[in-house]
Scaffold this motif. Structure first.
Motif, PDB file in Angstrom:
ATOM      1  N   ASP A 150       0.807  -1.224   0.000  1.00 61.26           N
ATOM      2  CA  ASP A 150       0.000   0.000   0.000  1.00 61.26           C
ATOM      3  C   ASP A 150       0.841   1.275   0.000  1.00 61.26           C
ATOM      4  OD1 ASP A 150       0.908  -0.392   2.493  1.00 61.26           O
ATOM      5  OD2 ASP A 150      -0.991  -0.061   3.535  1.00 61.26           O
ATOM      6  N   GLU A 151       1.839   1.309  -0.865  1.00 61.60           N
ATOM      7  CA  GLU A 151       2.632   2.535  -0.984  1.00 61.60           C
ATOM      8  C   GLU A 151       2.514   3.116  -2.383  1.00 61.60           C
ATOM      9  OE1 GLU A 151       6.501   2.750   0.629  1.00 61.60           O
ATOM     10  OE2 GLU A 151       5.936   1.714   2.456  1.00 61.60           O
ATOM     11  N   ALA A 152       2.926   4.362  -2.538  1.00 63.78           N
ATOM     12  CA  ALA A 152       2.953   5.004  -3.852  1.00 63.78           C
ATOM     13  C   ALA A 152       4.223   5.829  -3.931  1.00 63.78           C
ATOM     14  CB  ALA A 152       1.736   5.898  -4.017  1.00 63.78           C
ATOM     15  N   LYS A 153       4.695   6.027  -5.175  1.00 61.40           N
ATOM     16  CA  LYS A 153       5.974   6.719  -5.362  1.00 61.40           C
ATOM     17  C   LYS A 153       5.734   8.074  -6.035  1.00 61.40           C
ATOM     18  CE  LYS A 153       8.548   5.572  -8.847  1.00 61.40           C
ATOM     19  NZ  LYS A 153       9.381   4.891  -9.851  1.00 61.40           N
ATOM     20  N   LEU A 154       6.372   9.098  -5.506  1.00 62.79           N
ATOM     21  CA  LEU A 154       6.239  10.426  -6.113  1.00 62.79           C
ATOM     22  C   LEU A 154       7.616  10.945  -6.502  1.00 62.79           C
ATOM     23  CD1 LEU A 154       3.833  10.902  -3.434  1.00 62.79           C
ATOM     24  CD2 LEU A 154       3.264  12.200  -5.493  1.00 62.79           C
ATOM     25  N   THR A 155       7.706  11.535  -7.683  1.00 64.72           N
ATOM     26  CA  THR A 155       8.972  12.111  -8.118  1.00 64.72           C
ATOM     27  C   THR A 155       8.750  13.566  -8.491  1.00 64.72           C
ATOM     28  OG1 THR A 155       9.709   9.994  -9.001  1.00 64.72           O
ATOM     29  CG2 THR A 155      10.839  11.947  -9.839  1.00 64.72           C
ATOM     30  N   VAL A 156       9.571  14.439  -7.926  1.00 62.30           N
ATOM     31  CA  VAL A 156       9.572  15.823  -8.389  1.00 62.30           C
ATOM     32  C   VAL A 156      10.789  15.918  -9.311  1.00 62.30           C
ATOM     33  CG1 VAL A 156       9.513  18.262  -7.737  1.00 62.30           C
ATOM     34  CG2 VAL A 156       8.636  16.527  -6.166  1.00 62.30           C
ATOM     35  N   ALA A 157      10.519  16.068 -10.605  1.00 60.74           N
ATOM     36  CA  ALA A 157      11.603  16.000 -11.587  1.00 60.74           C
ATOM     37  C   ALA A 157      12.069  17.396 -11.980  1.00 60.74           C
ATOM     38  CB  ALA A 157      11.121  15.255 -12.830  1.00 60.74           C
ATOM     39  N   GLY A 158      13.379  17.499 -12.190  1.00 59.69           N
ATOM     40  CA  GLY A 158      13.944  18.759 -12.680  1.00 59.69           C
ATOM     41  C   GLY A 158      13.896  19.891 -11.677  1.00 59.69           C
ATOM     42  N   VAL A 159      14.233  19.587 -10.413  1.00 60.68           N
ATOM     43  CA  VAL A 159      14.320  20.684  -9.428  1.00 60.68           C
ATOM     44  C   VAL A 159      15.723  21.277  -9.475  1.00 60.68           C
ATOM     45  CG1 VAL A 159      12.512  20.057  -7.770  1.00 60.68           C
ATOM     46  CG2 VAL A 159      14.717  18.959  -7.610  1.00 60.68           C
TER      47      VAL A 159
END
Ligand code: ADP
Ligand code: ASP
Ligand code: MG
Length: 414
Positions: free
Chosen positions: A261-270
């Motif tokens: 029950d997990e999810a992955k988040l990516t903030v790209a190009g910071v």
């Protein structure tokens, strides 16, 4: 005469027949002369049924009312079990968490126990009664009903055992004890006779739901002897040992845990500037969202990507927060992937043995499973992979380390 706290989980009290069987078991312990305090869960999947009812009314139910609703499940079981004991000629008294006075903080749906008043229970034991307490619930200072988070009856039992200085806290469930991995995923999983407290803590926190993590924390803190065993079959189950018996030089693997029950988040190009990780993660944790595995890539072209995981049911809320953050930082985009899972190998003495990590990665390579994130600590290696490969990955690892065989060179049971 010794005092034992016993906890029976949902599947162990899932029908009247099973409640009768639990009463028989308790009767046997009474006949042997033990004082018994019993903690029970709601019958079968009653808690899930109640959650679904609430969600029919409100998508995000009011936490205080959720606790009033969810606590009813356990109240049914305590009464029925006491009736079954009385029918057999044993004095029995049921108590809700509030009646005992299991005092918690006011964090509805995930409250923490602060204090337990043992006087009422001790008075009943004095009168030779079996005491049956509703698991998973307490009251806050203002008398509001609280619950301890899913699986919280384990924690009620350990906390009661600590408060009453019980000889042992026995967690009766639908498997024979703690295995090298979930026996529902790997048929050949091996029952562990002992597991160190530290390893159990990792397994519980990494998804092995056989014990709630708070229960393990409590047992460690208050030195409560804790045992997991079957409600249906005879056997000694698994003892969570407080003493470190394993030699750290020998790499040994206690088991494999998995979490869906997990999810992955990516903030790209910071932009690659000081303080960026804080600016990305800060607003998420300020909202009380627990951030799990975090990775930041090495910068390329003056920017980098920050990736982390959160509980899946908090992922949309997290994405909304990150969309705003990304805008203010002029990051390229925010990507949410809900179809991931985490698989972890747990055991003492792992960190100093590179061979374990490479064997783990080889097992994934052989199955053509792409590893998205890797994190390690002193006693665990976790990988994030596509959700559909969860079972395959667990099975592949179990056989790569030959964990079905207690004589395996990696086994903590040798
Ligand atoms: P209860 O209702 O008794 O609290 P749970 O369903 O919460 O029982 O926990 C028992 C379940 O935990 C087992 O049925 C099993 O599928 C699962 N489980 C996951 N990992 C393990 C493990 N390493 N060893 C034993 N059981 C495990
Ligand atoms: N009945 C609660 C649940 O299903 C508590 C427990 O079973 O431990 O989460
Ligand atoms: Mg449970």
């Amino acid at each position: 005469m010794s005092l034992i706290v016993q906890k029976y989980g949902g599947t162990s009290v899932g029908s009247i027949e099973l409640i009768e069987a639990v009463a028989e078991k308790i009767a046997g312990f009474r006949d042997q002369g033990h004082d018994i305090v019993v903690v029970v869960s709601a019958m079968g999947s009653e808690t899930n049924r109640l959650v679904a009812l609430a969600q029919e009314v409100m998508e995000q139910p009011v936490p205080r009312e959720m606790d009033v609703l969810l606590s009813t499940g356990e109240q049914v079981t305590i009464a029925l079990l006491c009736m079954a004991l009385e029918k057999r000629g044993f004095g029995a008294r049921s108590f809700t968490g509030g009646q005992v006075r299991i005092l918690t903080d006011a964090t509805h749906t995930k409250a923490r126990i602060r204090e337990i008043d043992s006087s009422r229970i001790l008075a009943q034991l004095e009168q030779n009664n079996v005491v049956v307490v509703a698991g998973f619930q307490g009251v806050d200072e203002d008398g509001n009903i609280t619950t301890l988070g899913r699986g919280g009856s384990d924690t009620s039992a350990v906390a009661l055992a600590a408060a009453l200085e019980a000889e042992e806290c026995q967690i009766y469930t639908d498997v024979n004890g703690v295995y090298t991995t979930d026996p529902r995923i790997v048929e050949g999983a091996c029952l562990l006779k002992n597991i160190t407290f530290e390893e159990m803590l990792e397994l519980a926190s990494l998804g092995a739901k056989v014990l709630q993590i708070r229960a393990v924390e409590f047992a460690g803190k208050y030195k409560v002897p804790l045992r997991v065993l079957s409600a249906f079959e005879e056997g000694d189950g698994t003892l969570i040992s407080l003493e470190e018996e394993t030699v750290m030089e020998n790499p040994s693997i206690a088991g494999i845990a998995s979490e869906r029950d997990e999810a992955k988040l990516t903030v790209a190009g910071v932009p690659d500037l000081p303080g960026i990780a804080y600016k990305v993660i800060g607003p998420v944790s300020n909202e009380g969202i627990e951030v799990d595995v975090i990775v930041q890539n090495a910068a390329v072209d003056g920017t980098n990507d920050v990736t982390f995981t959160v509980k899946r049911d908090e992922s949309e809320k997290t994405k909304a927060i990150l969309d705003k953050v990304a805008q203010s930082l002029e990051a390229r985009e925010v990507i949410l992937d809900k179809k991931i899972c985490k698989v972890s190998l747990v055991g003492v003495g792992m960190r100093s043995h590179a061979g374990i990590a490479s064997r783990m990665f080889k097992a994934m390579a052989d199955e053509n499973i792409n590893i998205q994130i890797i994190t390690t600590s002193e006693i665990k290696i976790s990988i994030v992979i596509e959700e559909r490969y969860l079972e395959l990955a667990v099975r592949a690892l179990h056989s790569a380390f030959n964990l079905g065989d207690p004589q395996s060179e990696f086994s903590s049971q040798r």
